[in-house]
Design a protein around this motif. Structure first.
Motif, PDB file in Angstrom:
ATOM      1  N   MET A   1     -35.088  83.586-133.413  1.00 12.09           N
ATOM      2  CA  MET A   1     -34.220  82.428-133.355  1.00 12.09           C
ATOM      3  C   MET A   1     -33.944  82.081-131.886  1.00 12.09           C
ATOM      4  O   MET A   1     -33.569  82.932-131.103  1.00 12.09           O
ATOM      5  N   THR A   2     -34.122  80.829-131.539  1.00  6.38           N
ATOM      6  CA  THR A   2     -33.908  80.363-130.181  1.00  6.38           C
ATOM      7  C   THR A   2     -32.439  80.050-129.973  1.00  6.38           C
ATOM      8  O   THR A   2     -31.816  79.391-130.794  1.00  6.38           O
ATOM      9  N   GLU A   3     -31.894  80.523-128.851  1.00  9.93           N
ATOM     10  CA  GLU A   3     -30.507  80.260-128.527  1.00  9.93           C
ATOM     11  C   GLU A   3     -30.390  78.881-127.875  1.00  9.93           C
ATOM     12  O   GLU A   3     -31.174  78.535-126.998  1.00  9.93           O
ATOM     13  N   LEU A   4     -29.422  78.095-128.335  1.00  9.12           N
ATOM     14  CA  LEU A   4     -29.210  76.756-127.783  1.00  9.12           C
ATOM     15  C   LEU A   4     -28.430  76.830-126.483  1.00  9.12           C
ATOM     16  O   LEU A   4     -27.537  77.655-126.327  1.00  9.12           O
ATOM     17  N   SER A   5     -28.745  75.923-125.565  1.00  6.92           N
ATOM     18  CA  SER A   5     -27.953  75.806-124.351  1.00  6.92           C
ATOM     19  C   SER A   5     -26.630  75.116-124.712  1.00  6.92           C
ATOM     20  O   SER A   5     -26.509  74.493-125.770  1.00  6.92           O
ATOM     21  N   VAL A   6     -25.670  75.222-123.837  1.00  9.21           N
ATOM     22  CA  VAL A   6     -24.391  74.551-124.047  1.00  9.21           C
ATOM     23  C   VAL A   6     -24.611  73.045-124.180  1.00  9.21           C
ATOM     24  O   VAL A   6     -23.999  72.387-125.018  1.00  9.21           O
ATOM     25  N   LEU A   7     -25.516  72.499-123.389  1.00 10.87           N
ATOM     26  CA  LEU A   7     -25.800  71.065-123.450  1.00 10.87           C
ATOM     27  C   LEU A   7     -26.420  70.690-124.794  1.00 10.87           C
ATOM     28  O   LEU A   7     -26.091  69.643-125.368  1.00 10.87           O
ATOM     29  N   ASP A   8     -27.286  71.548-125.329  1.00 11.48           N
ATOM     30  CA  ASP A   8     -27.863  71.291-126.655  1.00 11.48           C
ATOM     31  C   ASP A   8     -26.793  71.374-127.745  1.00 11.48           C
ATOM     32  O   ASP A   8     -26.810  70.599-128.701  1.00 11.48           O
ATOM     33  N   GLU A   9     -25.858  72.323-127.601  1.00  7.45           N
ATOM     34  CA  GLU A   9     -24.753  72.421-128.564  1.00  7.45           C
ATOM     35  C   GLU A   9     -23.906  71.154-128.526  1.00  7.45           C
ATOM     36  O   GLU A   9     -23.506  70.635-129.571  1.00  7.45           O
ATOM     37  N   LEU A  10     -23.631  70.661-127.323  1.00  7.38           N
ATOM     38  CA  LEU A  10     -22.858  69.427-127.179  1.00  7.38           C
ATOM     39  C   LEU A  10     -23.603  68.263-127.826  1.00  7.38           C
ATOM     40  O   LEU A  10     -22.996  67.464-128.551  1.00  7.38           O
ATOM     41  N   ALA A  11     -24.901  68.174-127.589  1.00  6.87           N
ATOM     42  CA  ALA A  11     -25.689  67.080-128.157  1.00  6.87           C
ATOM     43  C   ALA A  11     -25.676  67.113-129.681  1.00  6.87           C
ATOM     44  O   ALA A  11     -25.727  66.062-130.330  1.00  6.87           O
ATOM     45  N   ALA A  12     -25.578  68.304-130.266  1.00  6.73           N
ATOM     46  CA  ALA A  12     -25.492  68.409-131.723  1.00  6.73           C
ATOM     47  C   ALA A  12     -24.153  67.878-132.234  1.00  6.73           C
ATOM     48  O   ALA A  12     -24.077  67.310-133.326  1.00  6.73           O
ATOM     49  N   LEU A  13     -23.107  68.034-131.426  1.00  4.73           N
ATOM     50  CA  LEU A  13     -21.772  67.551-131.810  1.00  4.73           C
ATOM     51  C   LEU A  13     -21.572  66.075-131.479  1.00  4.73           C
ATOM     52  O   LEU A  13     -20.988  65.320-132.252  1.00  4.73           O
ATOM     53  N   VAL A  14     -22.021  65.675-130.288  1.00  2.01           N
ATOM     54  CA  VAL A  14     -21.882  64.304-129.798  1.00  2.01           C
ATOM     55  C   VAL A  14     -23.249  63.872-129.279  1.00  2.01           C
ATOM     56  O   VAL A  14     -23.604  64.169-128.135  1.00  2.01           O
ATOM     57  N   PRO A  15     -24.055  63.213-130.124  1.00  2.00           N
ATOM     58  CA  PRO A  15     -25.409  62.836-129.692  1.00  2.00           C
ATOM     59  C   PRO A  15     -25.381  61.940-128.453  1.00  2.00           C
ATOM     60  O   PRO A  15     -24.535  61.060-128.334  1.00  2.00           O
ATOM     61  N   PRO A  16     -26.310  62.180-127.535  1.00  3.56           N
ATOM     62  CA  PRO A  16     -26.378  61.324-126.347  1.00  3.56           C
ATOM     63  C   PRO A  16     -26.891  59.938-126.730  1.00  3.56           C
ATOM     64  O   PRO A  16     -27.527  59.763-127.767  1.00  3.56           O
TER      65      PRO A  16
END
Length: 166
Positions: A1-16
């Motif tokens: 399982m690949t660990e998400l970066s903090v920025l990827d976690e944010l993008a999952a919550l608030v899409p860019p």
């Protein structure tokens, strides 16, 4: 399982945005004007999201509700203004408050050594920024809330997930 970066976690919550609102200056020009480089993770955030109003405003269509405080961020590379001058202005405001209320405003402000450097704000006039201690990638993130409220006043902890920053 690949660990998400903090920025990827944010993008999952608030899409860019599909097309971020980006400035045109080079990062080197911003660094020269500011007199310092900026943290790499901040530059990645700006590259992905561009300039934004507070996400709380975006998510509620402008209505003020109980949504999390998510900062609005200005891309420092905008040619029409000076992000660095704005950062100094926030520092000037803070220093004026510190002169009259030293117990409520105890820390240094940019461009003072180790000072608070604002990079975003909420619709409630809270400022997110860094305490500029050490190298830019090591600067801890802090919140200067309205009045004399500080989150992480001692600049020891740094949010490591998007949920910790909201």
């Amino acid at each position: 399982m690949t660990e998400l970066s903090v920025l990827d976690e944010l993008a999952a919550l608030v899409p860019p945005p599909d097309v971020p609102d980006l400035g045109t200056k080079s990062w080197d020009a911003v660094f020269a004007e500011l007199g310092s480089p900026l943290p790499a993770d901040f530059m990645l955030l700006v590259e992905r999201y561009g300039s934004s109003r507070s996400a709380a405003t975006e998510l509620t269509g402008g209505a003020r509700t109980g949504t999390p405080r998510i900062p609005g961020v200005m891309d420092p590379r905008y040619a029409g203004g000076s992000w660095a001058k704005g950062a100094v202005h926030i520092g000037d405001v803070y220093r004026e408050l510190r002169e009259t209320h030293p117990h409520s405003y105890p820390t240094a402000a940019w461009p003072e050594t180790g000072g608070f450097l604002s990079w975003g704000n909420t619709i409630d006039a809270d400022h997110f920024g860094w305490m500029t201690v050490g190298q830019p990638d090591d600067w801890p993130i802090v919140l200067w809330g309205r009045g004399d409220q500080w989150a992480d006043q001692d600049a020891q902890a740094q949010p490591t997930t998007p949920s910790e920053a909201t």
